[in-house]
Design an enzyme around this catalytic site. Structure first.
Site, PDB file in Angstrom:
ATOM      1  N   ASP A  25       0.885  -1.170   0.000  1.00 62.49           N
ATOM      2  CA  ASP A  25       0.000   0.000   0.000  1.00 62.49           C
ATOM      3  C   ASP A  25       0.920   1.216   0.000  1.00 62.49           C
ATOM      4  OD1 ASP A  25      -1.689   2.107   0.525  1.00 62.49           O
ATOM      5  OD2 ASP A  25      -2.474   1.314   2.413  1.00 62.49           O
ATOM      6  N   LYS A  88       2.869  11.173  -3.367  1.00 64.88           N
ATOM      7  CA  LYS A  88       1.812  10.536  -4.167  1.00 64.88           C
ATOM      8  C   LYS A  88       0.952  11.579  -4.895  1.00 64.88           C
ATOM      9  CE  LYS A  88      -1.747   6.980  -3.489  1.00 64.88           C
ATOM     10  NZ  LYS A  88      -2.259   6.023  -2.482  1.00 64.88           N
ATOM     11  N   GLU A 184      -7.264   0.487  -4.590  1.00 62.94           N
ATOM     12  CA  GLU A 184      -7.269   0.377  -3.129  1.00 62.94           C
ATOM     13  C   GLU A 184      -8.593  -0.168  -2.571  1.00 62.94           C
ATOM     14  OE1 GLU A 184      -5.999   4.299  -1.988  1.00 62.94           O
ATOM     15  OE2 GLU A 184      -4.003   3.957  -2.802  1.00 62.94           O
ATOM     16  N   ASP A 210     -12.748   5.500   3.039  1.00 63.62           N
ATOM     17  CA  ASP A 210     -11.304   5.559   3.324  1.00 63.62           C
ATOM     18  C   ASP A 210     -10.916   6.957   3.787  1.00 63.62           C
ATOM     19  OD1 ASP A 210      -8.529   5.665   3.279  1.00 63.62           O
ATOM     20  OD2 ASP A 210      -8.316   4.657   1.346  1.00 63.62           O
TER      21      ASP A 210
HETATM   22  P1  ADP Z   1      -2.891   7.324   4.078  1.00 64.52           P
HETATM   23  O1  ADP Z   1      -3.681   6.205   3.488  1.00 64.52           O
HETATM   24  O2  ADP Z   1      -3.348   8.663   3.603  1.00 64.52           O
HETATM   25  O3  ADP Z   1      -1.433   7.142   3.910  1.00 64.52           O
HETATM   26  P2  ADP Z   1      -3.403   6.317   6.788  1.00 64.52           P
HETATM   27  O4  ADP Z   1      -4.464   5.369   6.437  1.00 64.52           O
HETATM   28  O5  ADP Z   1      -2.106   5.761   7.236  1.00 64.52           O
HETATM   29  O6  ADP Z   1      -3.185   7.410   5.668  1.00 64.52           O
HETATM   30  O7  ADP Z   1      -3.987   7.258   7.955  1.00 64.52           O
HETATM   31  C1  ADP Z   1      -3.200   8.166   8.675  1.00 64.52           C
HETATM   32  C2  ADP Z   1      -4.075   8.923   9.648  1.00 64.52           C
HETATM   33  O8  ADP Z   1      -4.664   8.006  10.583  1.00 64.52           O
HETATM   34  C3  ADP Z   1      -3.333   9.952  10.479  1.00 64.52           C
HETATM   35  O9  ADP Z   1      -4.038  11.180  10.456  1.00 64.52           O
HETATM   36  C4  ADP Z   1      -3.348   9.356  11.880  1.00 64.52           C
HETATM   37  O10 ADP Z   1      -3.396  10.366  12.892  1.00 64.52           O
HETATM   38  C5  ADP Z   1      -4.626   8.578  11.887  1.00 64.52           C
HETATM   39  N1  ADP Z   1      -4.623   7.531  12.917  1.00 64.52           N
HETATM   40  C6  ADP Z   1      -3.684   6.564  13.086  1.00 64.52           C
HETATM   41  N2  ADP Z   1      -3.986   5.810  14.154  1.00 64.52           N
HETATM   42  C7  ADP Z   1      -5.133   6.310  14.688  1.00 64.52           C
HETATM   43  C8  ADP Z   1      -5.964   5.976  15.800  1.00 64.52           C
HETATM   44  N3  ADP Z   1      -5.627   4.976  16.626  1.00 64.52           N
HETATM   45  N4  ADP Z   1      -7.060   6.717  16.004  1.00 64.52           N
HETATM   46  C9  ADP Z   1      -7.390   7.744  15.195  1.00 64.52           C
HETATM   47  N5  ADP Z   1      -6.661   8.112  14.145  1.00 64.52           N
HETATM   48  C10 ADP Z   1      -5.542   7.409  13.871  1.00 64.52           C
HETATM   49 MG    MG Z   2      -4.537   4.836   2.360  1.00 61.76          MG
END
Ligand code: ADP
Ligand code: MG
Length: 623
Positions: A25, A88, A184, A210
């Site tokens: 991913d 990205k 995705e 998402d």
């Molecule tokens: P992307 O797909 O855009 O790379 P992610 O799916 O990794 O992003 O999501 C990242 C976001 O998820 C960040 O804003 C982070 O603060 C939030 N996040 C991660 N863990 C938690 C949690 N336990 N509770 C709430 N938000 C979370």
């Molecule tokens: Mg993502």
């Protein structure tokens, strides 16, 4: 006597018999890698036990000192321009496409791939993404102690040709053998096994919600006869967990009665807000201490604080449902994806909006990589489950025909891989070359679509207009990459292009193209009619002028001038866009041209009947 054991196909414990494939991913904020081991999908950790790799690279003057992930994160404040985040967003775009704010010095022409000017030299988005992918490849090789045979990389459903191509290039540059690019939301559905458990005789609809770090994407998938089809997508390119953090900071400032924060304080507040937000996913309340003040934040207050952001996601969901022409009751499951959906408030909201409990048993920031690894495992032949995972083209593909019209060859939402062949012909007598202009979009006129590339087919044997047969083949492979070839059937001359445009569509462009396609359907029909009428009339005029040169003597001087007048009437009308006036002028001209055609026909039949007799010569020029 003990029986000898034989492993299930693809699950042999002997390393030389086990083929390893990974799923990656490649996220805007975080990236990660997963694989299937002994039939079980699992995410892989780095040497410090961490699963997520922040999608950040820091470039130093010393090329050996490049830092990745958490190590690069430390440079965000002190050396922002050399610390590349969210690369990205730049993938497959031209410099002109980049309209969002960023701290980087970009070089390159407006319509070229943007290049980051870093301390380590010029870096393209493809190279930076490759650097991140290489980290994940090495992580996988180290932890599996085995070379990696292939990888499935996920991309957003709305990614266009250019963005997919850029992603594929990055993976190849990282030394990965790309088995497939996978949408995705499709990967998330696969992680939950929705492609395996569903009764194939009935269609099922799924919503994938998402909410990541900086982006929000919602997709509606239909699983029909073993194929996942993206019915609709929507989202916000600037709405995610980062915004929730900022909303908490705003609340903290109010609560602590603070007017302004300096940069350092603001960064500190943001970090505390993020920590509190994440803590609330585990606990019902959490304490925040900043500038020697302490406050307790509970789930209910948090939900109020982020309500504005939640409301925006809901309105997108509703619109996407409308686009897909579905009711709430048509949705079998809702899948939560992205770190931000770990928040209780987000889960509650989704549950209320869709009137059902969403699927969230698989870690939402791992679910996409998990699904990708399952697909990779199937594609490499390790699994007894069939890889049914087809995807669809996000926008229609076609080519330009006379009058600037688009002839659609593959319509949007066609399951891929797919190949379609269509015949075209020449417009003019003796035409020996043909420009094949490939476009993408839902509109009827080329100018409203996106140009993907063009090539010329040369060496067509000269023939009368409309006689040549040019076969054009559009081929979209399983990754959504397009190749177009053209072949003249009698001479077998061929030409070919792999569509690899230098820049792609932004998500908002993509959305606009789709929406316009629906909005302007009526207008497009009229424009198409106008363009077709003009092409037809123009062809008529040209043919008549050609005939006139040869056989003018068949007409009396009065007839000649009447016809020429009708011709110039039509030429004049062709300057304007009044389709009815053009049609009237064509009708008026037809009166003369039909009679002229009949006279010419007689003469030519006479000639033909007379064959090659000597007295043909004396008959030339008279009837
Ligand atoms: P992307 O797909 O855009 O790379 P992610 O799916 O990794 O992003 O999501 C990242 C976001 O998820 C960040 O804003 C982070 O603060 C939030 N996040 C991660 N863990 C938690 C949690 N336990 N509770 C709430 N938000 C979370
Ligand atoms: Mg993502």
């Amino acid at each position: 006597m003990a029986l000898l054991q034989i492993a299930e196909p693809g699950q042999s414990s002997a390393p030389h018999q086990h083929r390893i494939a990974i799923g990656i991913d490649l996220g805007t904020t975080h990236s990660l890698v997963a694989t299937v081991l002994s039939g079980q999908a699992k995410v892989l950790q780095d040497d410090r036990g961490r699963v997520l790799l922040p999608s950040i690279v820091h470039y130093d003057q010393n090329p050996h000192a490049t830092r990745y992930g958490y190590d690069a994160q430390e440079f965000l404040v002190q050396d922002a321009e050399n610390t590349i985040v969210s690369v990205k967003r730049f993938m497959g775009r031209s410099k002109a496409d980049i309209k969002f704010q960023h701290p980087y010095a970009l070089i390159g022409g407006e319509h070229e791939m943007p290049t980051f000017q870093t301390a380590a030299g010029a870096k393209t988005p493809v190279e930076i993404s490759a650097d991140l992918l290489k980290q994940l490849r090495v992580r996988a090789e180290d932890s599996l102690k085995h070379p990696i045979q292939g990888a499935v990389i996920t991309v957003p459903a709305y990614f266009d040709e250019a963005q997919r191509q850029a992603t594929r290039d990055a993976a190849q540059l990282a030394g990965l053998n790309v088995l497939r690019l996978l949408n995705e939301p499709t990967a998330a559905a696969v992680a939950y096994g929705l492609d395996q458990t569903t009764d194939l005789s009935v269609d099922a609809n799924y919503v994938v919600y998402d909410l990541g770090g900086g982006t929000f994407d919602v997709s509606i998938l239909r699983f029909s006869q073993g194929v996942f089809e993206v019915l609709a997508t929507g989202g916000h390119t600037a709405l995610g967990g980062d915004d929730l953090d900022r909303l908490i900071v705003k609340w903290l400032k109010q609560t602590f009665a603070i007017e302004t924060l300096n940069n350092e304080q603001y960064a500190e507040f943001l970090i505390a807000a993020k920590k509190a937000k994440e803590a609330l996913s585990e606990h019902t309340e959490t304490a925040i201490t900043l500038l020697s003040q302490t406050v307790t934040l509970d789930r209910a207050t948090f939900e109020q604080i982020i309500q504005v952001a939640l409301d925006r996601t809901i309105s997108v969901c509703k619109r996407v449902l409308r686009d897909a022409k579905l009711e709430l009751t048509d949705i079998q499951n809702v899948i939560l994806v992205g770190g931000s959906t770990r928040s209780y408030a987000v889960q509650q909201t989704v549950e209320q909006v869709f009137a059902q409990q969403p699927l969230c048993t698989i870690n939402p920031d791992e679910v996409v990589a998990i699904g990708a690894s399952i697909t990779a495992n199937q594609l490499i032949g390790n699994s007894s489950q069939d890889a049914l995972l087809l995807d669809v083209t996000p926008l229609s593909l076609g080519l330009e025909t006379m009058g600037g019209l688009v002839e659609r060859v593959i319509s949007r939402n066609t399951a891929i891989p797919v190949a379609r062949r269509q015949e075209f012909t020449t417009y003019q007598d003796g035409q020996t070359a043909m420009l094949i202009h490939v476009v993408q979009g839902e509109r009827d006129l080329v100018e409203h679509c996106r140009s993907l590339g063009q090539f010329t087919l040369r060496g067509i044997p000269p023939m009368t207009a409309g006689q040549a047969r040019i076969e054009v083949t559009f081929q979209v492979d399983a990754d959504g990459l397009l190749a177009v070839s053209a072949r003249e059937t009698t001479s077998n001359v061929q030409a070919h292009i792999d569509i690899k445009p230098s820049y792609g569509l932004s998500d908002s462009d993509m959305e606009r193209l789709l929406i316009e396609g629906f909005q302007y359907a009526e207008e497009d029909k009229n424009l198409r009619h106008l363009a077709e009428t003009k092409v037809e009339a123009q062809r008529e005029l040209e043919a008549l002028q050609q005939a006139f040169k040869v056989d003018a003597d068949l007409l009396s001087p009065e007839q000649q001038s009447a016809m020429q007048q009708a011709e110039s009437q039509l030429s004049q009308q062709l300057q304007h866009d009044d389709v009815e006036a053009i049609e009237r002028a064509v009708e008026a001209l037809k009166k003369y041209s039909d009679a002229f055609a009949a006279l010419r026909m007689n003469r030519h039949i006479d000639h033909a009947l007379k064959g090659t007799k000597l007295d043909d010569w004396s008959n030339q020029g008279s009837k």
